[in-house]
Scaffold this motif. Structure first.
Motif, PDB file in Angstrom:
ATOM      1  N   ARG A 195       0.821  -1.206   0.000  1.00  0.00           N
ATOM      2  CA  ARG A 195       0.000   0.000   0.000  1.00  0.00           C
ATOM      3  C   ARG A 195       0.861   1.264   0.000  1.00  0.00           C
ATOM      4  O   ARG A 195       0.528   2.243  -0.689  1.00  0.00           O
ATOM      5  CB  ARG A 195      -0.923  -0.019   1.222  1.00  0.00           C
ATOM      6  CG  ARG A 195      -1.833   1.200   1.347  1.00  0.00           C
ATOM      7  CD  ARG A 195      -2.805   1.033   2.514  1.00  0.00           C
ATOM      8  NE  ARG A 195      -3.731   2.145   2.606  1.00  0.00           N
ATOM      9  CZ  ARG A 195      -3.548   3.206   3.396  1.00  0.00           C
ATOM     10  NH1 ARG A 195      -2.474   3.257   4.184  1.00  0.00           N
ATOM     11  NH2 ARG A 195      -4.431   4.164   3.420  1.00  0.00           N
TER      12      ARG A 195
ATOM     13  N   GLY B  89      -5.675   0.169  -2.151  1.00  0.00           N
ATOM     14  CA  GLY B  89      -4.683   0.208  -1.092  1.00  0.00           C
ATOM     15  C   GLY B  89      -5.291  -0.058   0.272  1.00  0.00           C
ATOM     16  O   GLY B  89      -4.703  -0.747   1.114  1.00  0.00           O
TER      17      GLY B  89
ATOM     18  N   MET C 156      -1.486  -4.922  -5.848  1.00  0.00           N
ATOM     19  CA  MET C 156      -1.952  -5.118  -4.477  1.00  0.00           C
ATOM     20  C   MET C 156      -2.190  -6.594  -4.177  1.00  0.00           C
ATOM     21  O   MET C 156      -2.076  -7.028  -3.029  1.00  0.00           O
ATOM     22  CB  MET C 156      -3.216  -4.315  -4.215  1.00  0.00           C
ATOM     23  CG  MET C 156      -2.980  -2.829  -3.960  1.00  0.00           C
ATOM     24  SD  MET C 156      -1.814  -2.463  -2.626  1.00  0.00           S
ATOM     25  CE  MET C 156      -2.561  -3.282  -1.216  1.00  0.00           C
TER      26      MET C 156
END
Length: 512
Positions: free
Chosen positions: A43, A91, A147
């Motif tokens: 993130r 994120g 991610m």
């Protein structure tokens, strides 16, 4: 080239195909490092990209506008802003979506078993993106892929390579491990073949239906999974109780925005016969007020140019076919300034029917055909009379009525009193059935598409053997036979009788 002016914007060197194996090797090495990082660590890198987008928003909008032909405001609102929001949402939420999931035993027979579903990175994913949203479409998938713990190889459309370079700059701001992201420049067919040959773990493609089918056929040879976001021929249904002012404004936006080059835009409108004429008059007025021309800083135009000559010719063909078969042009937008680029006016068309190309094939241009209907059943039948079902919209003051009708209309997204916005909502899935594609991007569903599920199962009772293991004998057979009555008893007493016969044998066979 700038499609609105014909001016050359720059040149980008093709990636030599002989370098692609090395790019893959480096990506795999970087991915192993990246996959070991926690979600919070990933993130931090993604948020650096977000901050770069925020601080360079005007320049990014300019690059998209000049490369694609859309207006600066259009580029800022539908491309740059969604990229920033994607960084924030993925994120924040990727860990929650992809954390290991505990599963309870499905039957008393599995009482000693415990299970966990883990969502592991795919490895190296490929993204082949289109020219109509050259920034927001690939970048959202890049963020999802990263991610989820993957390496990403991107190939942007040949018409918008400078946007690909801009994406390189955004990703570079994230300070990722070397080789985790690569932008490959070249022919779509050659790059996709190279990706399959080098063992891409999954390919995400956004583009036309024919191209998607070709890619799927290629992928089948190696059983490579694909996610395909393809065509849209999206209907808009206007009921008799709709707010016609809002509906006309929404139709103009969703039909003409990006010069009509939106797979989720309005391609056909069905209006209840009692308000048909009033709606057409309103939309005609709004169409005439629109200005098309070369995008600039002064916001002097509402609609820019189309992106390619080929697509403009397709739009002209669909319109010519409709006019030859009885359709009428009711209104057009006003041209402003030099019109030497790939321009097509926003065009409102009536007297259409489903034998026309304009009502059956994806036009992908700034033309809105409008057709009346008598009943809800007729509206649903017309809306569903299509091989593609990406999005749809229903316009009514009665939300409950709209929701009921949404159950009957085909589409990956059905909006009520709005259209062409959910692609920018990172929390919602994007995709549709039929020839609109396979799989979903965006939202939790999109994150899951970037992973492979693994079930991990263990036994906390620590038995010496399972009931069905060797040696096989009549006693085990009867115990399993009685276990079936525990799973599907005819009564409570039947369950207790069966349990009384099964449990002693299980204890004996498994623990003694």
């Amino acid at each position: 080239m700038n499609p609105a002016t014909g001016a050359q914007l720059g040149a980008v060197t093709n990636t030599p195909l002989e370098l692609i194996p090395a790019i893959f090797e480096q990506a795999r090495e970087a991915q192993r490092v990246w996959a070991d990082k926690s979600f919070s660590e990933r993130r931090r890198h993604i948020l650096k990209m977000r901050d770069y987008i925020r601080d360079n928003a005007d320049e990014l909008a300019k690059i998209v506008s000049e490369g694609n032909g859309k207006t600066r405001l259009d580029a800022l609102a539908t491309e740059v802003l969604p990229c920033l929001m994607a960084c924030s949402w993925y994120g924040k939420n990727a860990e929650k979506v992809l954390r290991p999931e505990r599963r309870e035993p499905s039957s008393l027979l599995w009482v000693g078993k415990r299970s966990e579903i883990r969502y592991e990175p795919l490895g190296v994913v490929g993204i082949i993106s289109p020219w109509n949203y050259p920034l927001s479409i690939p970048f959202g998938e890049i963020v999802m892929g990263l991610m989820a713990g993957n390496a990403v190889l991107l190939k942007v459309a040949a018409a918008t390579p400078l946007v690909g370079q801009a994406i390189e700059q955004i990703v570079a701001a994230g300070e990722l491990p070397e080789g985790l992201f690569s932008h490959i420049v070249g022919s779509g067919g050659k790059v996709s073949s190279a990706m399959f040959e080098n063992g891409i773990d999954k390919l995400f493609f956004t583009g036309s239906v024919p191209a998607g089918k070709q890619l799927m056929a290629q992928a089948a040879e190696s059983l490579t999974p694909v996610s395909l976001e393809l065509g849209g021929k999206d209907p808009m249904i206007v009921l008799e109780d709709a707010d016609l002012e809002r509906a006309a404004n929404g139709a103009a936006w969703a039909g003409y925005q990006n010069a009509g080059q939106s797979c989720g835009g309005v391609e056909r409108i069905y209006v209840h016969e009692s308000v048909y004429r009033k709606f057409v008059d309103l939309l005609a007025e709004k169409t005439r007020q629109l200005r098309h021309g070369v995008p600039c800083d002064q916001m002097a135009v509402d609609i820019g140019s189309m992106t390619t000559a080929k697509q403009r010719q397709t739009v002209a063909q669909h319109l010519a076919d409709a006019l030859a078969n009885g359709a009428k042009v009711v209104a057009e937008s006003q041209g402003v300034g030099d019109q030497d680029g790939e321009f097509h006016p926003a065009t409102l068309v009536t007297d259409v029917h489903h034998d026309m190309l304009l009502m059956r094939e994806e036009t992908f241009g700034p033309i809105i055909p409008v057709m009346p209907f008598k009943t809800e059943d007729e509206a649903v039948a017309l809306a569903n009379d299509c091989t593609m079902a990406l999005t749809a919209s229903i316009w009514t003051r009665n939300t409950k009525r709209g929701k009921r009708l949404a159950n009957r209309v085909k589409g990956g997204v059905v909006a009520i009193n709005d259209h062409l916005y959910t692609h920018g909502m990172s929390d919602l899935p994007w995709g549709g059935p039929g020839e609109s594609g396979i799989g979903r991007t965006h939202g939790p569903e999109g994150l899951l598409e970037m992973t492979k599920a693994k079930a991990v199962n263990w036994d906390w009772l620590r038995a010496k053997r399972n009931l069905w293991w060797y040696p096989q004998d009549q006693e085990s057979y009867q115990a399993i036979r009685n276990a079936m009555r525990m799973v599907a008893p005819s009564s409570g007493a039947d369950f207790l009788r069966a349990a009384g016969k099964v449990v002693p044998v299980m204890v004996k066979k498994m623990y003694l």
